[in-house]
Design a protein around this motif. Structure first.
Motif: not given
Length: 619
Positions: A167-170, A186-190
């Motif tokens: 996962i990455q942080l936006p 806690c938004p994230f990029i899968p």
């Protein structure tokens, strides 16, 4: 490599690994008359590959050097150490290990996973311009990770299933694909979630794992318990210097270990003030005086001295299982987990052999599950709810972790029936693998019994990545249903708290950290990518691993799970996947494709072993 001449000798060779950390070329073995290397000499030695190698432009590669039979006071040792896929790099070897006929391992694992060993001669990689390159082919990250996982399973035959999630942080540059939950905290990029293998290796017809399957996370649970503690600290209900005695003020101190008595009636207990005070196990109970200065900070950082009691406390596991099997609620209080309060009544009267001399001084680091069992009971005392209800309301529900639960993801499934979830596995003395649905006693829940899918676990890890950063500029309006924090803290904890719990904690009267362990229940490390937070989890029949890089320009985390305990397999997968991810990033992040697959597995015989036989090794 530059030799510094002396009278010693060294046998050496080298190997080249691709972005997936798989070997693609080796050199011949040569013996040289020098055992030390330095950049002070003008002429490097060259180790040519056995055949020409075409390198792909824009791809990172790794080099590993192997040496043996050095006459420099380490004859007979074999060591492997490698570079990161970058420019010229000094190598600081950290381990010795055995090889077969001088062959390299098929995977290049990071050189810090083999343990401590003899330091090797200095070796430097000389970066030369490459002329025989071929055009770069875009990496499909999921396909690459799947090939890595399948290669791991071929190497480690006893790994029925393994999964990985990145996962990455936006960020301003990259936020497309962020989790679209309407009430995300806690938004994230899968970036990628890939699994390979089967749910049960010994089933009549082994079932393939899926990306939505649940995995037992073991001690990854500890960080969840730690965050719940910090939510109470942020709300002013606790602080790092709060002592165990202050949490249970109705329990007196005594220099004599005093177990509970049977003199209390339900009427007496119903009028008591305190959640545990209403339990029959609190009647007449005292806290040993050695606990006087044990604080929340001591428990969070394994600096309480409780590690010395671990073996003794494990002797009560059979009794705790028996209380749970009995299935009755606690008399008088109707509390549903009497075995947990029984454990507390055993723990608190025990003398800690080496306890903190003050609230500001730690004792030597000693990892102990009981630190977090006790933290779970402290949460219960403040919230007046079982730990399971607290974590459900404060983490699982707000974060949308719909697959999260406790214990084995599935129970009591015959080998001829269809298993809807993976099971843990163990390998017996005859090297036969068996599936198993047992777990630790429910007493241990705050220290290590949570299960969840990779994607749901990632929702919690994303909060570690975010560290309270404000992401509203990306169009997100995170919400938090926590009654403690809903007004002011939309990201579970404030930025300052997140930052403070992601560093090695230094007690007020200490000049250095007691250990590289943080208040978040994560280990602190500095690897080639910078600051990382790591932890492993196992109940001896599962394995989970996470590494979090919160300070990268594009913060990222890698989560790995397996339905058997195999540390080496998971850590080799970690090294290879990180390398593949870095190369993918270098190529401009082409979108990964959805990929998951099951590797074949022949049916194996069934057997049984009690999990408590090796329960001491949970970490």
């Amino acid at each position: 490599m530059f030799p510094r001449q002396n009278n010693g000798s060294l046998t050496v060779r080298a190997a080249l690994y691709n972005a997936a950390s798989m070997i693609i070329a080796q050199t011949a073995t040569i013996t040289v008359s020098a055992v030390e290397f330095s950049d002070a000499q003008p002429k490097p030695w060259t180790l040519p590959f056995d055949q020409p190698v075409n390198l792909t432009a824009g791809i990172g590669y790794s080099v590993a050097y192997w040496y043996a039979n050095s006459s420099n006071n380490n004859a007979g040792y074999v060591a492997l150490f490698g570079t990161m896929p970058a420019n010229a790099t000094w190598i600081a070897p950290a381990a010795d290990f055995s090889t077969v006929n001088g062959l390299f391992p098929s995977f290049l694992a990071t050189f810090n996973i083999f343990g401590t060993g003899t330091r090797a001669p200095f070796i430097q990689l000389i970066g030369l311009q490459c002329t025989n390159t071929v055009p770069a082919t875009p990496i499909h990250l999921n396909e690459t990770i799947l090939s890595i996982l399948q290669a791991i399973q071929r190497k480690y035959v006893g790994v029925p299933a393994i999964g990985a999630s990145i996962i990455q942080l936006p960020s301003l540059e990259s936020y497309t694909g962020t989790q679209p939950f309407p009430r995300v905290i806690c938004p994230f990029i899968p970036v990628s979630t890939v699994v390979s293998g089967v749910r049960r290796a010994d089933a009549v017809t082994p079932e393939a794992v899926t990306v939505n399957d649940k995995w037992h996370l073991g001690s990854e649970t500890k960080s969840m318990t730690a965050i719940l503690i910090h939510m109470l600290i942020e709300a002013g209900k606790l602080n790092l210097n709060t002592t165990v005695g202050e949490v249970f003020p109705y329990l007196p101190f005594s220099s004599i270990s005093t177990p509970p008595s049977n003199s209390c009636t339900c009427t007496n207990l119903s009028n008591a003030v305190g959640y545990f005070a209403k339990s029959p196990y609190s009647c007449g109970l005292t806290i040993h005086t050695s606990w006087k200065y044990v604080t929340i900070a001591h428990l969070l950082t394994h600096a309480s001295g409780l590690g010395a009691l671990e073996t003794i406390l494990n002797e009560f596991i059979v009794e705790e299982y028996a209380i749970e099997i009995n299935g009755t609620k606690e008399s008088c209080s109707n509390y549903s987990l009497p075995s947990r309060r029984y454990h507390l009544s055993v723990l608190l009267p025990m003398a800690i052999p080496s306890s903190p001399p003050s609230i500001d001084v730690p004792v030597a680091y000693s990892y102990s599950n009981n630190n977090f069992i006790l933290l779970g009971l402290i949460l219960e005392e403040i919230w007046h709810l079982p730990w399971e209800s607290i974590i459900q309301r404060q983490l699982f529900d707000p974060l949308g972790m719909i697959t999260a639960g406790f214990g084995s993801p599935i129970e009591e499934v015959s080998l001829s029936s269809f298993a809807t979830q993976p099971l843990g596995h163990f390998i017996d003395t005859a090297n036969v693998i068996h599936s198993m649905d047992r777990d630790l006693p429910k007493v241990w829940a705050p220290a290590g019994t949570v299960h969840a899918s990779l994607n749901d676990w990632a929702k919690f890890i994303a909060c570690h990545l975010q560290e309270g950063r404000d992401l509203t500029s990306f169009g997100f309006a995170p919400m938090n249903s926590s009654f403690l924090n809903s007004a002011t803290l939309p990201y579970l904890l404030s930025t300052s708290i997140w930052k403070s719990i992601h560093t090695a904690y230094v007690f007020p009267s200490a000049s250095t950290p007691n250990a590289q362990y943080s208040l978040s229940a994560m280990g602190i490390d500095n690897d080639s990518l910078g600051l990382s937070l790591t932890h492993t989890g196992t109940n001896t029949i599962w394995f989970a691993y996470v590494v979090v890089y919160p300070q990268l320009v594009q913060p990222m985390a890698l989560l790995i799970t397996a339905n058997v305990r195999n540390d080496n397999a998971v850590l080799e997968a970690k090294a290879a996947i990180i390398n593949a991810y870095l190369t993918w990033r270098q190529q401009g992040q082409p979108l990964p494709m959805d990929t998951s697959a099951a590797s074949s597995s022949a049916p194996l015989s069934f057997g049984f072993v009690l999990i408590l036989a090796s329960i001491y090794f949970i970490q």
